[in-house]
Design a protein around this motif. Structure first.
Motif, short mmCIF file in Angstrom:
data_model
loop_
_atom_site.label_atom_id
_atom_site.label_comp_id
_atom_site.label_asym_id
_atom_site.label_seq_id
_atom_site.Cartn_x
_atom_site.Cartn_y
_atom_site.Cartn_z
N ILE A 156 -8.39 -1.30 9.48
CA ILE A 156 -7.73 -1.61 8.22
C ILE A 156 -7.13 -3.01 8.27
O ILE A 156 -6.33 -3.33 9.13
N GLY A 157 -7.52 -3.83 7.32
CA GLY A 157 -7.03 -5.20 7.24
C GLY A 157 -8.20 -6.16 7.14
O GLY A 157 -9.35 -5.78 7.35
N PRO A 158 -7.89 -7.41 6.80
CA PRO A 158 -6.54 -7.94 6.56
C PRO A 158 -6.01 -7.58 5.18
O PRO A 158 -6.75 -7.30 4.25
N ALA A 173 6.16 -0.72 8.95
CA ALA A 173 5.69 0.54 8.37
C ALA A 173 4.19 0.50 8.10
O ALA A 173 3.47 1.48 8.36
N LEU A 174 3.70 -0.63 7.58
CA LEU A 174 2.27 -0.78 7.34
C LEU A 174 1.48 -0.73 8.65
O LEU A 174 0.40 -0.14 8.72
N HIS A 175 2.04 -1.34 9.70
CA HIS A 175 1.39 -1.26 11.01
C HIS A 175 1.32 0.19 11.48
O HIS A 175 0.29 0.64 12.00
N GLY A 176 2.39 0.94 11.28
CA GLY A 176 2.37 2.35 11.68
C GLY A 176 1.33 3.16 10.94
O GLY A 176 0.82 4.16 11.46
N LEU A 177 0.98 2.73 9.72
CA LEU A 177 -0.05 3.42 8.94
C LEU A 177 -1.46 2.93 9.25
O LEU A 177 -2.42 3.43 8.68
N GLY A 178 -1.57 1.94 10.14
CA GLY A 178 -2.90 1.52 10.58
C GLY A 178 -3.29 0.10 10.26
O GLY A 178 -4.36 -0.35 10.69
N MET A 211 -0.76 -7.08 15.76
CA MET A 211 -1.56 -7.30 14.55
C MET A 211 -2.17 -8.70 14.57
O MET A 211 -1.57 -9.64 15.09
N LEU A 212 -3.37 -8.83 13.99
CA LEU A 212 -4.05 -10.11 13.94
C LEU A 212 -3.42 -11.02 12.89
O LEU A 212 -3.10 -10.58 11.78
N VAL A 213 -3.25 -12.28 13.23
CA VAL A 213 -2.75 -13.30 12.31
C VAL A 213 -3.96 -13.96 11.66
O VAL A 213 -4.75 -14.63 12.33
#
Length: 370
Positions: A156-158, A173-178, A211-213
């Motif tokens: 999921i992302g970016p 929170a978004l990181h915790g959701l994937g 997380m990727l920048v």
């Protein structure tokens, strides 16, 4: 009852789900057709066998796919049987040799956080609906595990910077959701003048989370500062070479060289606006990025289901074998192609994870505000 038990435990069906499946048909497939047909004859096969064989060993990790946004607008779809309303359904992903996808989130301007949450919810439902084709992945190891079981990994992302709502708590929170990548553009803390102190704290928190920048669309000042602040490899999820095409999201040679020096990754898009109208134009950009940034800093980004027009020969996700065949004709060695398709994305995912482990030993969650 015995008959019912036999049906529930039928060994062929139970084993089929976990058996690695070939990503693209090739003459080396375990069950070749009993007799040749016009469709499978060498004369009618547009991609040489070498390209398809290489993708079977080193599938494409596609850096940008807009499928979540496209699916939200469809009342009905079937990705398994084939869906004419999208460019990256499962038959075409398999035919193109895709092993992993970054599913980008497109958020609305009036409620960016809510729309990001809705799209993450949609991604989870779509992956759950097609368990024999897709598997959600939150790390490099989960991506590799999905591939080993014949599934296409979905990362999921970016998401655009607005999805975080200028809040580090929302970002966590978004990181915790994937969510596994955030684009540093379109925010007050990442402007033409570069990163503000809060913007730098965003980068550090992305590093701490693993997380990727994503620097796509960021100003040159923002990109330069982010490269200096980030301890993990950065990416550009859909950028070509500005020396070949002046699209604003494309990179100057100076930034490409800096990206290569920092072991970052430029994912060259299959986009007519960014790279050109023909398959060979995409190959030209790949050649240029490989030459300036190095073979460890170039990857692929289909940009399918984003609304962008695609080069001829790369109109949907099934076109990757033709692109690999073009690169083989240009003399790309197999090790460089293996990095281009799969290895470089895996490397930056692992790099982000290793950086996160070290960062969490040094600092806790940031409480900074804009």
């Amino acid at each position: 009852m015995a008959d019912l038990q036999d049906q529930l435990n039928a060994p062929t069906e139970a084993g089929e789900l976990d058996r690695p499946a070939p990503l693209a048909a090739s003459p080396a497939s375990p069950t070749p057709p009993a007799s040749p047909s016009p469709e499978s004859s060498p004369e009618s096969d547009p991609e040489p066998t070498a390209a398809r064989d290489l993708l079977a060993l080193h599938p494409v990790a596609d850096g940008y796919c807009g499928l979540p946004g496209t699916l939200r607008a469809l009342p009905y779809y079937d990705l398994e049987l084939g869906e004419s309303s999208v460019e990256a359904d499962l038959p075409r992903l398999r035919a193109g040799g895709t092993g992993a996808l970054l599913w980008a989130l497109h958020v609305s301007t009036d409620r960016p956080v809510t729309s990001a949450l809705e799209q993450i919810d949609l991604v989870n439902h779509v992956v759950a609906r097609y368990p024999e084709g897709l598997r959600l992945a939150r790390s490099a190891s989960e991506t590799a595990d999905a591939r080993s079981h014949g599934r296409i990994a979905v990362i999921i992302g970016p998401a655009p910077a607005a999805a975080a709502g200028d809040s580090l708590g929302t970002l966590r929170a978004l990181h915790g959701l994937g969510l596994r990548a955030l684009t540093l553009s379109g925010a007050s803390w990442a402007s033409e003048d570069g990163l503000t102190p809060f913007g730098e704290e965003i980068v550090r928190e992305l590093n701490r989370l693993g997380m990727l920048v994503d620097l796509t669309g960021a100003s040159e000042a923002t990109a330069v500062r982010a490269l200096a602040v980030s301890k993990a490899p950065t990416i550009l999820s859909r950028s070509g070479a500005r020396a070949l095409n002046s699209h604003p999201d494309n990179l100057s040679d100076e930034l490409l060289a800096a990206l290569g020096a920092s072991k970052g990754l430029c994912l060259v898009p299959c986009s007519a606006a960014r790279t050109g109208p023909a398959l060979r134009d995409v190959a030209d950009h790949l050649d240029h990025v490989r030459r300036v940034a190095g073979p460890e800093s170039v990857g692929l980004s289909g940009m399918y289901d984003t609304g962008d027009a695609h080069p001829e020969g790369l109109t949907d996700a099934a076109g990757y074998p033709a692109l690999i065949a073009e690169l083989l004709d240009r003399g790309w060695p197999e090790p460089d192609l293996a990095l281009l398709t799969w290895g470089n994305v895996q490397r930056v995912l692992r790099g982000a994870e290793f950086t996160a482990r070290a960062a969490r030993q040094r600092r806790g969650p940031s409480t900074a505000t804009p």
